[in-house]
Design an enzyme around this catalytic site. Structure first.
Site, short mmCIF file in Angstrom:
data_model
loop_
_atom_site.label_atom_id
_atom_site.label_comp_id
_atom_site.label_asym_id
_atom_site.label_seq_id
_atom_site.Cartn_x
_atom_site.Cartn_y
_atom_site.Cartn_z
N ASP A 1 -12.29 -1.85 28.37
CA ASP A 1 -12.90 -3.03 27.62
C ASP A 1 -12.07 -4.15 27.69
OD1 ASP A 1 -14.08 -3.90 25.02
OD2 ASP A 1 -12.29 -3.67 24.26
N ASP B 1 -10.28 0.03 22.97
CA ASP B 1 -9.75 -0.20 21.63
C ASP B 1 -10.57 -0.15 20.22
OD1 ASP B 1 -10.59 -2.57 21.81
OD2 ASP B 1 -9.00 -3.44 20.72
N ASP C 1 -16.37 1.38 21.40
CA ASP C 1 -16.05 1.68 22.89
C ASP C 1 -15.87 3.42 22.49
OD1 ASP C 1 -15.41 -0.63 23.98
OD2 ASP C 1 -13.31 -0.44 22.87
#
Length: 695
Positions: free
Chosen positions: A386, A588, A592
């Site tokens: 990410d 995080d 996600d």
């Protein structure tokens, strides 16, 4: 607790307790003593009822007073919630060894042969019971091997050899149990050092504090995507709580006013205020011990392969013994074929290698939920990152505020912070911190807030719908309006920034530009991951294409995709897995979570949401990407160590079998060398995987 001081020097005291400490109370008393402020080290000698305590000499009175307050009720309370041994009993090991050796030689020196034989027969009973239990379940295992080897000595009427064999087997079991307990203790204490945070509520103020500072009676706020780090009772609100870590039930259950909630669970939806009920250190200990106990069901393929092979080899031991008996007609050589097994060595060396890896990882701020995730990460050929909070700074900053529709910049920032303060995400913290730095205080005029995953936040203000979030969310999902001239101005002034749009009743009133710089060392970390065998590094983000392109170029990733929703990230991971790639996903945020769950191994960065940590297989408390590099090296080291242990055990024990069958060494010598090598290889597997200052 009653005690007297036997000996004291500044900062250290040797205490005489009221009497011996029962085995079941040792861990609880050690833990309670360690929890006393200013206590540095504790050694408890339960059998003789003594304790050694190291402490801050200037706080002597406080420490001794706190020791006096430990009573039976506190010990009983501290014992609840865990079952594994938390302190390796070094003194107990030496005492047990001394008793074994002393009893053996006392009988040998002072008792006549007939009486010694009775003791040997009595000592055989535990081995016989264990063997019969295994046979009753149609299993040929190590206890059957041990009992058979001793039984052959009885068949020869050689009670001395039978006693010697029992003695060696008992010594080996003591050493193996201690080695395992030592590794398990190291792991648990390492995990206890990983910090937790909680949102403590005092009056109208909410503050982030270490969970270890909470005491019974404190009030804690828990919202969507956050974990519950304490045991308590819901005092306000309603939430859907996932209790899979405690009950195994995958579906969330509703918890409302008056209901109990427990540490280690996570709020999937809703907001609650929880009154702390229990000691936070004990609830965390319970969660960690549950993790350690559950990790046994999450073995790596290499570890499982070793243990399955160990179980399958035992029948071949019996076949070999049968062949030796038929061909040599020697009970001594037949006994030698039964005295050495592969099972204990393979299982013990493998499990200790894994516990050491988990402990080393915990010391580096990494919590791994099972050995198989080490192996999955070692095998990963594609790592998907990410962007926000993972490749970019965990603390992004607010760079620009633009106002429209008559609102001032201060009003835009003040109201945006009022909405964003309810959610633990790096972008939300950037807005809240900017408002605080500018001295913009706010009172909550809006209604309850709703977090819409990967989109933004929705609420109400004076019966008008208020939203803040991405361009896609505000313009396409919420149909907010902003004239073309203002849009052109926003795009020009937000070049290279990540924009958050604030809209009230369908009209955009302001835009906040988030500056999200690349973390230091990211490019070097990605280059090192390539050197460690990662073939493809990918960045997935919900941010704009131009911002993503800039970050991707700076980071040196192989591929990037922008303007993604959670389902798009999930679809990418799913597609890559179907292509045969081994995927590790690092993220995080709540957005996600689907991709983290779909990957072969999911890694959650420490600065992110608790629900991402709940879904992930590995949690990194460090937001530095070097933690991922260290984990890759450690994972590959564990795989190498498991393979190396397998080779050493097979070669050593095969050699001992051959020497015993050939009559070069006695069965008792082969047993001694077998147990010694098992303990030696196990201790070797307790070595650190990485140098202390490895980068």
């Amino acid at each position: 607790m009653k005690f007297s001081i036997i000996k004291e020097i500044p900062g250290r005291a040797r205490l005489k307790l009221a009497g011996p400490v029962p085995e079941g109370d040792l861990d609880a008393l050690i833990k309670l003593t360690k929890e006393i402020d200013d206590v540095r080290r504790v050694q408890l000698y339960g059998r003789i009822g003594q304790m050694s305590v190291d402490f801050d000499a200037s706080r002597r009175t406080n420490v001794l007073d706190a020791l006096c307050e430990i009573d039976a009720d506190k010990i009983a309370d501290a014992k609840t919630g865990y079952s594994v041994q938390l302190e390796p009993r070094t003194h107990a090991l030496f005492m047990d060894l001394a008793m074994l050796i002393g009893a053996r030689y006392a009988r040998k020196w002072f008792l006549p042969a007939p009486i010694r034989a009775i003791f040997v027969v009595a000592g055989f009973m535990p081995f016989l019971r264990a063997a019969l239990h295994e046979l009753s379940h149609s299993r040929l295992t190590v206890p059957v091997l041990d009992a058979s080897a001793i039984g052959i000595s009885f068949a020869k009427r050689d009670f001395n050899t039978a006693g010697q064999t029992q003695f060696l087997l008992n010594v080996g079991e003591l050493l193996e149990d201690y080695t395992r307990a030592m590794s398990e203790n190291e792991l648990i204490n390492s995990l206890l050092d990983v910090p937790d945070k909680a949102q403590k509520v005092v009056g109208d103020t909410e503050t982030s504090v270490p969970a270890s500072e909470l005491v019974a009676g404190d009030l804690v706020a828990v919202r969507t995507g956050m974990s519950i780090c304490i045991d308590g009772v819901v005092e306000h609100g309603t939430a859907m709580v996932n209790q899979a870590t405690l009950t195994g039930e995958p579906l969330a259950v509703e918890r409302t006013v008056g209901d109990d909630v427990f540490a280690g669970t996570v709020v999937e939806d809703g907001d609650i205020l929880v009154r702390v009920r229990a000691n936070t250190s004990q609830t965390k200990l319970r969660s960690i011990v549950s993790l350690v106990e559950a990790a046994d069901s999450l073995k790596s393929e290499g570890q499982s392969r070793m243990e399955n092979l160990a179980n399958k080899i035992v029948p071949w031991n019996f076949l070999l013994a049968g062949i030796v008996a038929l061909t040599t007609r020697s009970l001594v050589k037949t006994s030698a074929a039964l005295m050495v097994d592969y099972s204990c060595a393979l299982k013990l060396t493998g499990s200790i290698a894994v516990m050491t890896a988990m402990s080393n990882a915990a010391k580096a701020g990494v919590m791994v939920k099972g050995a198989k995730y080490f192996e999955a990460f070692a095998k990963a050929d594609t790592i998907v990152f990410d962007k926000t909070g993972t490749l970019t700074e965990a603390q992004p900053k607010l760079a620009r505020v633009l106002s429209t529709d008559g609102w001032s910049e201060e009003e835009v920032l003040r109201f945006a912070a009022c909405l964003e303060e309810h959610f633990p995400h790096p972008v939300a913290r950037a807005v809240v911190n900017a408002a605080q730095e500018r001295g913009l205080e706010h009172r909550e005029r809006h209604a309850a807030v709703e977090y819409i995953v990967a989109h933004g936040i929705a609420s109400a203000l004076d019966d008008k719908r208020v939203v803040i979030g991405s361009k896609h969310f505000v313009f396409e999902d919420e149909n907010a309006h902003l004239d073309s001239e203002a849009i052109a101005r926003v795009e020009a002034e937000m070049e290279g920034l990540s924009p958050l749009y604030l809209a009230v009743d369908g009209e955009v009133v302001g835009v906040l530009g988030i500056e999200d710089p690349l973390k230091a060392g990211v490019k070097e970390a990605i280059a090192e991951l390539h050197k460690l065998g990662v073939k493809h590094v990918v960045m997935l983000t919900g941010d704009s294409g131009r911002t993503a392109a800039r970050i991707a170029a700076e980071a040196g990733v192989d591929e990037f995709h922008a303007d993604l929703l959670p389902e798009d990230k999930y679809a990418y991971v799913d597609r890559a897995k179907n292509e045969g790639r081994h995927i590790a996903m690092v993220g995080d945020g709540v957005n996600d979570s689907p991709a983290l769950g779909r990957a072969d191994v999911g890694l959650a960065m420490g600065g992110g949401s608790d629900i991402a940590k709940e879904v992930a297989d590995i949690i990194l408390s460090d937001t530095d990407l070097q933690a991922v590099v260290r984990l890759r090296k450690m994972s590959q080291g564990l795989v190498d160590r498991l393979n190396g242990s397998y080779s050493k055990v097979m070669v050593t024990n095969s050699a001992l079998l051959a020497l015993g069958i050939a009559g070069i060494i006695t069965p008792q010598t082969s047993s001694l060398l077998h147990n010694a090598s098992t303990v030696l290889y196990s201790l070797n597997n307790t070595k650190a995987y990485l140098p202390a200052k490895s980068e």
